[in-house]
Design an enzyme around this catalytic site. Structure first.
Site, short mmCIF file in Angstrom:
data_model
loop_
_atom_site.label_atom_id
_atom_site.label_comp_id
_atom_site.label_asym_id
_atom_site.label_seq_id
_atom_site.Cartn_x
_atom_site.Cartn_y
_atom_site.Cartn_z
N LYS A 213 0.84 -0.76 0.17
CA LYS A 213 0.01 0.00 -0.54
C LYS A 213 1.33 1.32 0.05
O LYS A 213 2.02 0.76 0.10
CB LYS A 213 -1.09 -0.12 1.03
CG LYS A 213 -2.04 -1.24 0.79
CD LYS A 213 -3.07 -1.30 2.19
CE LYS A 213 -3.48 -1.81 2.39
NZ LYS A 213 -4.69 -1.93 3.10
N PHE B 74 -15.85 3.69 6.58
CA PHE B 74 -14.56 3.36 6.22
C PHE B 74 -13.92 3.75 4.99
O PHE B 74 -13.07 3.85 4.29
CB PHE B 74 -13.29 2.51 6.56
CG PHE B 74 -13.65 0.73 5.95
CD1 PHE B 74 -12.85 0.29 5.21
CD2 PHE B 74 -14.29 0.29 7.65
CE1 PHE B 74 -13.02 -0.93 4.76
CE2 PHE B 74 -14.39 -1.40 7.22
CZ PHE B 74 -14.26 -1.74 5.25
N ARG C 280 -2.29 -14.06 4.54
CA ARG C 280 -3.47 -13.94 5.46
C ARG C 280 -2.25 -14.04 6.09
O ARG C 280 -2.59 -12.85 7.22
CB ARG C 280 -4.03 -14.44 5.06
CG ARG C 280 -5.28 -14.09 4.47
CD ARG C 280 -5.89 -12.47 3.98
NE ARG C 280 -6.68 -12.14 4.92
CZ ARG C 280 -7.26 -11.21 5.09
NH1 ARG C 280 -7.45 -10.30 3.47
NH2 ARG C 280 -8.29 -10.76 5.71
N THR D 106 -6.04 -7.32 10.50
CA THR D 106 -6.05 -5.94 9.43
C THR D 106 -6.38 -4.88 10.37
O THR D 106 -4.89 -3.68 9.80
CB THR D 106 -7.66 -5.62 9.20
OG1 THR D 106 -8.44 -6.86 8.86
CG2 THR D 106 -7.73 -4.77 9.00
N ASN E 297 -2.18 -0.22 6.46
CA ASN E 297 -1.87 -0.64 6.90
C ASN E 297 -1.03 -1.95 6.48
O ASN E 297 -0.34 -2.73 6.81
CB ASN E 297 -2.72 -1.69 7.91
CG ASN E 297 -4.08 -2.73 6.96
OD1 ASN E 297 -3.46 -2.06 5.42
ND2 ASN E 297 -4.59 -3.02 6.65
O1 CDP Z 1 -7.38 -5.59 4.19
P1 CDP Z 1 -7.94 -7.11 5.46
O2 CDP Z 1 -8.91 -7.85 4.17
O3 CDP Z 1 -7.93 -7.44 6.36
O4 CDP Z 1 -9.55 -5.81 5.43
P2 CDP Z 1 -11.40 -5.60 5.29
O5 CDP Z 1 -11.72 -5.55 6.34
O6 CDP Z 1 -11.49 -6.22 4.33
O7 CDP Z 1 -10.54 -4.63 5.30
C1 CDP Z 1 -9.98 -3.21 3.87
C2 CDP Z 1 -9.14 -2.35 4.12
O8 CDP Z 1 -9.84 -1.53 4.61
C3 CDP Z 1 -8.22 -2.80 5.83
O9 CDP Z 1 -7.16 -3.36 5.12
C4 CDP Z 1 -7.94 -1.62 5.85
O10 CDP Z 1 -7.28 -1.23 5.15
C5 CDP Z 1 -9.16 -0.11 5.72
N1 CDP Z 1 -9.71 -0.75 7.19
C6 CDP Z 1 -10.00 0.20 8.08
O11 CDP Z 1 -10.00 1.93 7.28
N2 CDP Z 1 -10.51 0.59 8.81
C7 CDP Z 1 -11.60 -0.42 9.15
N3 CDP Z 1 -12.24 -0.48 10.51
C8 CDP Z 1 -11.50 -1.58 8.85
C9 CDP Z 1 -10.92 -1.82 7.42
MG MG Z 2 -10.37 -7.56 2.63
#
Ligand code: CDP
Ligand code: MG
Length: 139
Positions: A9, A57, A85, A91, A112
């Site tokens: 990212k 978000f 993963r 996350t 992240n």
């Molecule tokens: O990336 P990952 O699959 O772990 O998480 P996701 O639930 O698919 O969310 C996608 C991305 O959104 C995350 O990697 C974070 O960058 C962002 N995010 C966020 O900014 N705030 C949250 N509460 C959850 C996710």
């Molecule tokens: Mg995801």
């Protein structure tokens, strides 16, 4: 053999840790079989993350993901989706296990450091989102 999409990212590209992140993939037996650097337009970022369109978000995430260069890879390996993963960690970097990429290079829940596909269906969609089949050099 399985394939997954990985993204370094904008915050991690800015911090100059692409190589350190790639080293984690290599140390855990994942091979990079496709690779490019791009900067997403806002609308491309919105399209990529369309599954999150209703989440609070979403706008911040799409602004961030289009804010600078990203580095996109296809990773190949046994159980590549789940393995990546695990290597990425949770996350939220503050919840991520020590030694994971997000624990080491994540700056916050939104910034992240890496994206990784979460299922075979999303891996297929996300790989096709960025790469033509001729650009994936399976070995
Ligand atoms: O990336 P990952 O699959 O772990 O998480 P996701 O639930 O698919 O969310 C996608 C991305 O959104 C995350 O990697 C974070 O960058 C962002 N995010 C966020 O900014 N705030 C949250 N509460 C959850 C996710
Ligand atoms: Mg995801």
């Amino acid at each position: 053999m399985e394939y997954t999409l990985s993204i370094v990212k904008p915050n991690a590209v800015k911090k100059n840790v692409i190589g350190k992140i790639f080293a984690q993939f290599e140390q855990h037996g994942l091979r990079i079989v496709a690779l490019k650097m791009v900067q997403l337009s806002l609308s491309r970022a919105q399209d990529f993350y369309c599954e999150h369109a209703q989440k609070p978000f979403y706008n911040k995430l799409c602004d961030f993901m289009s804010s600078g260069p990203i580095c996109v890879q296809v990773l190949q390996g046994v159980n590549a989706i789940e393995l990546n993963r695990q290597i990425m960690g949770a996350t939220d970097p503050s919840q991520a296990e020590a030694g994971t990429i997000r624990a080491m290079y994540g700056d916050s829940l939104d910034e992240n450091s890496v994206h990784g596909s979460d299922s075979p269906t999303s891996a297929q969609r996300e790989i096709q989102f960025f790469f033509e089949s001729e650009e994936i050099l399976v070995r």
